[in-house]
Enzyme design. Structure first.
Site, PDB file in Angstrom:
ATOM      1  N   MET A 250      77.291 -56.970  -1.204  1.00  0.00           N
ATOM      2  CA  MET A 250      78.520 -57.928  -1.394  1.00  0.00           C
ATOM      3  C   MET A 250      77.859 -58.771  -2.313  1.00  0.00           C
ATOM      4  O   MET A 250      78.367 -59.710  -1.810  1.00  0.00           O
ATOM      5  CB  MET A 250      79.007 -57.886   0.420  1.00  0.00           C
ATOM      6  CG  MET A 250      79.709 -57.065   0.061  1.00  0.00           C
ATOM      7  SD  MET A 250      81.345 -57.142   1.835  1.00  0.00           S
ATOM      8  CE  MET A 250      80.492 -57.845   2.969  1.00  0.00           C
TER       9      MET A 250
ATOM     10  N   ALA B  84      75.969 -62.379  -2.965  1.00  0.00           N
ATOM     11  CA  ALA B  84      74.433 -63.221  -1.899  1.00  0.00           C
ATOM     12  C   ALA B  84      73.563 -62.753  -2.106  1.00  0.00           C
ATOM     13  O   ALA B  84      72.814 -62.607  -0.889  1.00  0.00           O
ATOM     14  CB  ALA B  84      75.886 -64.089  -1.502  1.00  0.00           C
TER      15      ALA B  84
ATOM     16  N   HIS C 203      68.128 -57.415  -0.011  1.00  0.00           N
ATOM     17  CA  HIS C 203      68.652 -56.725  -0.742  1.00  0.00           C
ATOM     18  C   HIS C 203      67.570 -56.323  -1.866  1.00  0.00           C
ATOM     19  O   HIS C 203      67.705 -55.624  -2.068  1.00  0.00           O
ATOM     20  CB  HIS C 203      69.428 -57.613  -1.902  1.00  0.00           C
ATOM     21  CG  HIS C 203      70.789 -58.171  -0.462  1.00  0.00           C
ATOM     22  ND1 HIS C 203      70.725 -58.652  -0.334  1.00  0.00           N
ATOM     23  CD2 HIS C 203      72.184 -57.439  -0.019  1.00  0.00           C
ATOM     24  CE1 HIS C 203      72.665 -59.603   0.434  1.00  0.00           C
ATOM     25  NE2 HIS C 203      72.722 -58.559   0.519  1.00  0.00           N
TER      26      HIS C 203
ATOM     27  N   VAL D 173      64.706 -56.583   6.892  1.00  0.00           N
ATOM     28  CA  VAL D 173      64.110 -57.299   6.308  1.00  0.00           C
ATOM     29  C   VAL D 173      63.709 -59.103   6.954  1.00  0.00           C
ATOM     30  O   VAL D 173      65.472 -59.959   7.586  1.00  0.00           O
ATOM     31  CB  VAL D 173      63.715 -58.496   4.533  1.00  0.00           C
ATOM     32  CG1 VAL D 173      62.797 -59.102   4.039  1.00  0.00           C
ATOM     33  CG2 VAL D 173      63.202 -57.368   4.043  1.00  0.00           C
TER      34      VAL D 173
HETATM   35  O1  PAF Z   1      76.552 -54.068   3.762  1.00  0.00           O
HETATM   36  C1  PAF Z   1      77.213 -54.175   3.010  1.00  0.00           C
HETATM   37  O2  PAF Z   1      76.438 -55.262   2.332  1.00  0.00           O
HETATM   38  C2  PAF Z   1      79.064 -53.899   2.453  1.00  0.00           C
HETATM   39  O3  PAF Z   1      79.149 -53.790   3.932  1.00  0.00           O
HETATM   40  C3  PAF Z   1      78.815 -52.471   1.673  1.00  0.00           C
HETATM   41  C4  PAF Z   1      77.364 -51.050   2.472  1.00  0.00           C
HETATM   42  C5  PAF Z   1      78.137 -53.279   0.502  1.00  0.00           C
HETATM   43  C6  PAF Z   1      80.355 -52.426   1.956  1.00  0.00           C
HETATM   44  O4  PAF Z   1      80.586 -53.273   1.400  1.00  0.00           O
END
Ligand code: PAF
Length: 283
Positions: free
Chosen positions: A29, A31, A36, A179
């Protein structure tokens, strides 16, 4: 890195990547933080090409949750992904993801009933539906998710098995360990909501979880260890506890004590209006 905003251009771009090797997918999502980027690096090790999606999915937020406040930083995220060697960024808007008349919901019962499913009604329906759509749009060879959202990962794996998804197949849904910041706090896009004082208190969460796990491993009844954990959090400045529980790591059924199967300690707690979640293996 190519950025696409329509399903049609996404399909074309993924098709041409696939001609030259495997595709790993990291749904986000935005940010973006080190958590990530760790998923992206792991994806790069496992596949020839990495596709990342950024979509703040409105259907997984409740009416009083932080959808409007959720941080959106497309330009900066895009630079970070480019630097990590991502091939393709999939960034649809809400109308592209949910065209007029959209009427389908995927609901994964059982594994999504407790914990975040109970404290955020409808949340996992929103997650399962958008992730199923993202999988069908990208059709990757594998998809990577952070273990920080342990229940989310269990819901997505269950959905992939139940719906016989082939791209990715359930066995190609990869969980990547959480992390953490230097003081142990799990990285989260929501950590930035915390004031300096709240941020200090937040670091008590992983410490208190480790203490509870050690107590359970030493034979203390889980209920007692969890009560002590909750008291520690409230004493440190947390305002409320959504849940603190011991559960079967796969089915997410609540346990009184760890048994033969892997178990997990799962916690969601609030500091002010910020809700933090974390989980750790028990035993
Ligand atoms: O973990 C997230 O960022 C969200 O729940 C996802 C898996 C991208 C679904 O919108």
């Amino acid at each position: 890195m190519q950025t696409v905003n329509t399903v049609e251009s996404l399909r074309e771009a993924v098709e041409s990547l696939r001609e030259n090797g495997t595709v790993a997918f990291v749904p986000t999502m935005g940010a973006l933080h080190e958590g990530h980027l760790t998923l992206v690096r792991e994806a790069r090790k496992r596949a020839a090409h990495v596709v990342v999606s950024i979509f703040v999915n409105p259907t997984q937020f409740g009416p009083n949750e932080d959808l409007d406040a959720y941080p959106r930083r497309m330009a900066e995220d895009s630079r970070l992904l480019e630097a990590e060697g991502v091939a393709l960024l999939w960034a649809p808007d809400v109308a592209e993801m949910y065209p007029a008349g959209f009427a389908t919901t995927i609901s994964v019962t059982g594994v999504s009933d407790n914990f975040c499913g109970a404290s955020r009604p409808g949340h996992f329906d929103g997650v399962a539906t958008v992730v199923c759509k993202l999988f069908n749009q990208v059709r990757p060879d594998m998809a990577l998710f952070g273990e920080k959202d342990w229940q989310q990962l269990a819901v997505i794996r269950r959905m992939a098995r139940d719906l016989d998804l082939s791209r990715p197949h359930a066995r190609d849904i990869v969980g990547v360990p959480t992390v953490r910041e230097a003081d142990g706090l799990a990285m989260s896009s929501r950590n930035q909501y915390l004031s300096a004082e709240q941020r200090q208190a937040a670091a008590v969460l992983p410490r208190a979880m480790r203490t509870a796990i050690a107590a359970i491993a030493a034979g203390e009844p889980a209920a007692q260890a969890l009560a002590a954990l909750e008291a520690t959090l409230l004493g440190a400045g947390f305002s409320s506890i959504d849940y603190a529980a011991l559960a079967d790591a796969q089915s997410l059924e609540v346990l009184d004590a760890p048994g033969q199967a892997p178990a997990r300690l799962l916690v969601a707690a609030r500091i002010g209006s910020t809700r933090l979640i974390d989980n750790m293996a028990v035993g």
